[in-house]
Write a protein that holds these residues in place. Structure first.
Motif, short mmCIF file in Angstrom:
data_model
loop_
_atom_site.label_atom_id
_atom_site.label_comp_id
_atom_site.label_asym_id
_atom_site.label_seq_id
_atom_site.Cartn_x
_atom_site.Cartn_y
_atom_site.Cartn_z
N VAL A 1 0.84 -1.20 0.00
CA VAL A 1 0.00 0.00 0.00
C VAL A 1 0.88 1.26 0.00
N MET A 2 0.50 2.21 -0.82
CA MET A 2 1.28 3.45 -0.93
C MET A 2 0.35 4.65 -0.73
N PHE A 3 0.80 5.64 0.01
CA PHE A 3 0.01 6.85 0.24
C PHE A 3 0.68 8.04 -0.42
N LEU A 4 -0.09 8.79 -1.19
CA LEU A 4 0.40 10.04 -1.76
C LEU A 4 -0.44 11.16 -1.17
N LEU A 5 0.20 12.02 -0.41
CA LEU A 5 -0.53 13.10 0.26
C LEU A 5 -0.22 14.41 -0.45
N THR A 6 -1.22 15.26 -0.60
CA THR A 6 -0.93 16.59 -1.15
C THR A 6 -1.33 17.64 -0.13
N CYS A 7 -0.56 18.72 -0.07
CA CYS A 7 -0.91 19.81 0.85
C CYS A 7 -0.29 21.12 0.36
N ASP A 8 -0.78 22.23 0.91
CA ASP A 8 -0.25 23.55 0.56
C ASP A 8 1.15 23.72 1.14
N ASN A 9 1.27 23.29 2.38
CA ASN A 9 2.47 23.59 3.13
C ASN A 9 2.66 22.52 4.20
N ARG A 10 3.83 21.94 4.23
CA ARG A 10 4.05 20.80 5.14
C ARG A 10 3.81 21.17 6.62
N PHE A 11 4.00 22.46 6.96
CA PHE A 11 3.87 22.82 8.37
C PHE A 11 2.42 22.84 8.84
N GLN A 12 1.51 22.61 7.90
CA GLN A 12 0.11 22.49 8.30
C GLN A 12 -0.19 21.10 8.85
N LEU A 13 0.80 20.21 8.75
CA LEU A 13 0.58 18.84 9.23
C LEU A 13 1.28 18.60 10.56
N LEU A 14 0.80 17.61 11.30
CA LEU A 14 1.43 17.25 12.56
C LEU A 14 2.85 16.75 12.27
N GLU A 15 3.76 17.07 13.18
CA GLU A 15 5.15 16.65 13.04
C GLU A 15 5.24 15.13 12.87
N THR A 16 4.39 14.43 13.63
CA THR A 16 4.43 12.97 13.60
C THR A 16 4.08 12.43 12.21
N VAL A 17 3.18 13.13 11.50
CA VAL A 17 2.82 12.69 10.15
C VAL A 17 3.96 13.00 9.20
N ARG A 18 4.49 14.22 9.32
CA ARG A 18 5.57 14.65 8.42
C ARG A 18 6.77 13.72 8.50
N SER A 19 7.05 13.24 9.69
CA SER A 19 8.26 12.42 9.85
C SER A 19 8.09 11.03 9.25
N ARG A 20 6.86 10.67 8.86
CA ARG A 20 6.64 9.32 8.33
C ARG A 20 6.56 9.28 6.80
N VAL A 21 6.70 10.43 6.18
CA VAL A 21 6.59 10.46 4.72
C VAL A 21 7.80 11.15 4.09
N VAL A 22 8.02 10.87 2.83
CA VAL A 22 9.09 11.55 2.08
C VAL A 22 8.50 12.81 1.48
N LEU A 23 9.17 13.92 1.64
CA LEU A 23 8.62 15.20 1.18
C LEU A 23 9.15 15.56 -0.21
N LEU A 24 8.24 15.91 -1.11
CA LEU A 24 8.63 16.46 -2.40
C LEU A 24 7.95 17.81 -2.55
N THR A 25 8.72 18.86 -2.79
CA THR A 25 8.14 20.18 -2.94
C THR A 25 8.00 20.53 -4.41
N LEU A 26 6.79 20.94 -4.79
CA LEU A 26 6.56 21.35 -6.18
C LEU A 26 6.66 22.85 -6.29
N GLU A 27 7.39 23.28 -7.29
CA GLU A 27 7.50 24.71 -7.52
C GLU A 27 6.75 25.06 -8.80
#
Ligand SMILES: [Zn+2]
Length: 319
Positions: free
Chosen positions: A140-166
């Protein structure tokens, strides 16, 4: 050719994905961060396709998985977003996801969940998904989208790989608009690219809004011509839309709205002179407009439709 090339700019994010793809190992959680209009949803679709693609140069856009994903009908790739009108993901959605993740995939070797705008998840929902993100069921794979990573709980952020789109920048945006919207006036493409700050999604929305204003003006003009029973003017205006079926429908829709108000109130001021069309006439014209919209949707021949509309409106106005 890999469909990643269709996505403008963002070479870093693309490189990271090509790396995962070649290694045959995708992280089980990826967070796509980028402002609205930066292509988060499109990019998430590309990642899902890259993860399931059976072609040579993934995502190939040709294999059964790619095709279904790009059409949004792959049974093993689900997009989940807050329901329309809701500010956040509901408890039912989260619970359903937690159960569904353990159900085997239908036709692909793995299941992919695209969770859109996760900044709209309450802290409760984020916490409820933590365990799943940390140790998802096999494949199972999760792809999350958001405006800004800091809107998420630290615990969630630390469990995913971050890719920033410009955003791709104004020049690339202009190029993309001209490729994706054939027939678009080059000056308008440049205007939208720059006014949107080089954001393709926002630029498209601005062009759309500008078009709406155009239909509204045409509709106003048509109403004025009806008021004056200017049959020639009406035909001329409608004939100008002969090659634009969608435009004709949108223009008629605006007229319909004006007239629907008019049948009761007799006249309606809309940014200009009041339309004085008798209620009885307005009702008859309204019926013609509605029938015309129906014909347009049924793909009736355009010159024929326009002639039919002109004659119908003319006789409804009691010429
Ligand atoms: Zn493919």
């Amino acid at each position: 050719m890999s469909q990643f090339n269709q996505f403008y700019g963002n070479s870093k994010a693309k490189e990271a994905l090509v790396f995962y793809q070649r290694g045959g190992r995708f992280p089980h959680g990826i967070l796509l961060e980028g402002e609205a209009g930066s292509g988060r949803k499109t990019f998430a679709g590309l990642i899902a396709a890259a993860a399931l693609c059976e072609g040579e140069d993934a995502p190939c856009g040709q294999c059964r998985h790619c095709k279904k994903i790009f059409k949004g009908i792959h049974p093993d790739v689900q997009r989940i977003a807050p329901p329309p009108g809701k500010a956040s993901f509901t408890k039912e959605q989260v619970e359903k996801l937690r159960a569904d993740a353990w159900v085997k995939p239908n036709e692909a070797p793995r299941k992919i969940y695209i969770l859109c705008e996760v900044q709209k998840m309450t802290a409760w929902a984020q916490n409820a998904l933590l365990k799943l993100l940390e140790e998802p069921p096999p494949g199972v794979m999760f792809l999350l989208t958001c405006d800004n990573r800091f809107q998420l709980l630290e615990t969630v952020r630390s469990r995913v790989v971050l890719l920033t789109l410009e955003g791709p920048g104004a020049e690339r945006t202009e190029q993309a608009l001209r490729e994706q919207m054939p027939g678009l006036d080059p000056d308008k493409a440049r205007w939208a690219a720059q006014a949107s700050g080089g954001n393709i999604g926002r630029a498209k929305q601005m062009l759309e809004e500008e078009k709406d204003a155009q239909w509204f003006q045409l509709a106003q003009q048509l109403c004025r011509q009806m008021e004056q029973t200017d049959r020639f003017g009406m035909l001329q205006l409608l004939a100008g839309l002969e090659k634009d079926r969608e435009g004709l429908v949108r223009c008629l829709e605006q007229v319909r709205q004006v007239l629907a108000g008019n049948t009761k109130s007799y006249f309606l001021a809309q940014n200009g002179p009041a339309y004085r069309i008798l209620p009885l006439q307005a009702e008859k014209v309204l019926a013609i407009i509605e029938q015309g919209m129906e014909y347009a949707r049924q793909n009736m021949n355009m010159p024929l439709l326009i002639t039919w509309l002109g004659a119908g409106i003319g006789s409804a106005l009691g010429e």
